[in-house]
Design a protein around this motif. Structure first.
Motif, PDB file in Angstrom:
ATOM      1  N   ASN A 283     -61.445   8.909  64.252  1.00  0.00           N
ATOM      2  CA  ASN A 283     -62.767   7.951  63.997  1.00  0.00           C
ATOM      3  C   ASN A 283     -62.168   6.655  63.340  1.00  0.00           C
ATOM      4  O   ASN A 283     -61.646   6.716  62.330  1.00  0.00           O
TER       5      ASN A 283
ATOM      6  N   LEU B 143     -64.882  11.200  54.249  1.00  0.00           N
ATOM      7  CA  LEU B 143     -64.514  10.181  55.284  1.00  0.00           C
ATOM      8  C   LEU B 143     -65.541  10.127  56.542  1.00  0.00           C
ATOM      9  O   LEU B 143     -65.989   9.031  57.258  1.00  0.00           O
ATOM     10  N   ASN B 144     -66.032  11.484  56.910  1.00  0.00           N
ATOM     11  CA  ASN B 144     -66.598  11.419  57.982  1.00  0.00           C
ATOM     12  C   ASN B 144     -67.558  12.606  58.156  1.00  0.00           C
ATOM     13  O   ASN B 144     -66.936  13.762  57.435  1.00  0.00           O
TER      14      ASN B 144
ATOM     15  N   SER C 226     -63.677   5.742  59.925  1.00  0.00           N
ATOM     16  CA  SER C 226     -63.185   6.775  59.077  1.00  0.00           C
ATOM     17  C   SER C 226     -61.775   6.380  58.716  1.00  0.00           C
ATOM     18  O   SER C 226     -61.268   6.304  57.552  1.00  0.00           O
TER      19      SER C 226
ATOM     20  N   THR D  22     -64.857  15.511  57.280  1.00  0.00           N
ATOM     21  CA  THR D  22     -63.461  15.296  57.108  1.00  0.00           C
ATOM     22  C   THR D  22     -63.371  14.428  55.721  1.00  0.00           C
ATOM     23  O   THR D  22     -64.344  13.537  55.295  1.00  0.00           O
TER      24      THR D  22
ATOM     25  N   VAL E 264     -56.655  11.397  61.436  1.00  0.00           N
ATOM     26  CA  VAL E 264     -58.174  10.801  61.522  1.00  0.00           C
ATOM     27  C   VAL E 264     -58.160  10.012  62.904  1.00  0.00           C
ATOM     28  O   VAL E 264     -57.831   8.794  62.731  1.00  0.00           O
TER      29      VAL E 264
ATOM     30  N   ALA F 229     -70.633   8.393  54.469  1.00  0.00           N
ATOM     31  CA  ALA F 229     -69.053   8.109  54.687  1.00  0.00           C
ATOM     32  C   ALA F 229     -69.099   7.286  53.198  1.00  0.00           C
ATOM     33  O   ALA F 229     -69.756   6.508  52.811  1.00  0.00           O
TER      34      ALA F 229
END
Length: 398
Positions: free
Chosen positions: A266, A61-62, A269, A100, A264, A81
């Motif tokens: 961000n 994800l990040n 994300s 993540t 999460v 990503a």
């Protein structure tokens, strides 16, 4: 060494024992660790990994700072990503790094600075390759390929089609038709028109929510141009139907989305993770809508474009849109990103096969075969070999 047993019950998850261990040190990553500590433990999951090395069980994800992703065969790749993770992957972060990830069971995990971890997501079953005709050269076969797949002038439906919906006010999109200055919209419910029509000048509108669409009912959007061209001809019934999730499923999706928003931080994300929740619930239209918003927000990665190509091809069965996104994935991938280049090239080859553009299909099948040979994916190499023979026969008959 720590041992943790994780059990998740569900169609998309397989319970197994997870061994959490340290991994090979790197000049910037982690501590000195003897690989002999993990050799015995690897035997516990080696047979499962061997059978599923090309089935991702999560995605990145990040990332921030210095991070590294090492595949089971020892290849180091630069994650971004949307990069898929597989059983046996090793995830490493330097003192300033963090990763993540989202597992196939939709759980969120974080790998903090200075940590070395074996991918701890549960194994995932592969559904994507069984959703259409087994003969992949003709897959998917939608029935209107000579029109929609070759960009002929009909306002074929882009969204919603072949999807379920979370909300009662979906975004409606269709193909623009040269010469048309307005489009009349209507919706079929069980082959009878709803008491609703709308005329617009563009190629996008939002359904107002009245009459209320009901869960469990199949609907179909119809678009007619002021020049007399319809999205219905010559589509076969059921090709572009959509329906709403039932209330229980809606609540489950909202709970999953709420958990992501808590875990999460961000924003981009979050969108990437929520799109996967939607995709898992067959909310394809809404998953596509979220992913298409990411490049506009400055998040452009090859994996995101490839995911869009896959959904337009395999789920929405729209070849022109799939072609666009597979090409963007290829353009965005780094020259040394063999995985993304190979998967996108293979997807593009399937698109061209569906379009009956066999010279282009053969070109990209050959490139994909070379990539899978490099990745030592012998099953895909064998499959592509058969597809190449079939594509060449079809090309010779044209």
């Amino acid at each position: 060494m720590k041992k943790r047993t994780t059990v998740i019950m569900g169609a998309s998850a397989i319970a197994f024992t997870l061994i959490a261990i340290d991994i090979l040190p790197h000049p910037h990553f982690g501590s000195d660790t003897n690989l002999s500590k993990i050799s015995a433990n690897n035997l516990i999951i080696s047979s499962a990994i061997a059978a599923t090395t090309r089935i991702p069980n999560g995605q990145i994800l990040n990332i921030s700072g210095e991070v590294q992703l090492q595949r089971q065969d020892g290849r180091n790749i630069r994650p971004t990503a949307g990069t898929p993770i597989y059983p046996g992957d090793k995830l490493q972060t330097a003192q300033n790094g963090q990763i993540t990830i989202q597992c196939a069971d939709l759980g969120i995990k974080s790998i903090k600075s200075g940590e070395n971890q074996l991918n701890s997501c549960l194994l995932a079953s592969d559904k994507s390759k069984s959703e259409c005709n087994k003969n992949l050269i003709r897959c998917p076969d939608r029935g209107d390929d000579k029109i929609a797949w070759n960009n002929a002038p009909i306002p074929y439906i882009i969204s919603p089609r072949r999807t379920q919906l979370l909300g009662n006010k979906p975004t409606l999109r269709w193909n623009p038709v040269a010469g048309a200055t307005s489009y009349k919209l209507s919706i079929l419910e069980k082959n009878a028109k709803l008491n609703w029509e709308m005329t617009v000048k563009g190629t996008e509108a939002v359904y107002p929510g009245e009459p209320v669409l009901k869960p469990g009912v199949k609907y179909r959007l119809i678009v007619e141009t002021n020049t007399g061209v319809s999205s219905e001809s010559p589509l076969s019934e059921g090709d572009s139907e959509f329906s709403l999730l039932d209330e229980k499923e809606v609540e489950r999706v909202k709970e999953a989305v709420g958990a992501i928003e808590q875990q999460v931080q961000n924003a981009a994300s979050q969108k990437l993770a929520i799109a996967q929740v939607y995709r898992s619930a067959n909310l394809i239209a809404e998953a596509i809508e979220i992913l298409e918003s990411l490049p506009a927000a400055g998040v452009e990665t090859a994996p995101i474009y490839r995911k869009l190509g896959e959904m337009y091809q395999g789920r929405s069965q729209l070849m022109p849109q799939a072609e666009i996104y597979y090409k963007r994935a290829i353009d965005k991938a780094k020259p040394d990103d063999i995985e993304e280049l190979t998967d996108a090239r293979y997807g593009l080859a399937q698109v061209y096969s569906s379009m009956r553009n066999y010279p282009e299909a053969i070109q990209y099948l050959k490139l994909a075969k070379e990539g899978y040979q490099t990745l030592k994916d012998l099953l895909m190499v064998e499959k592509i070999g058969k597809q190449l023979q079939d594509a060449q026969r079809r090309k010779d008959r044209q």
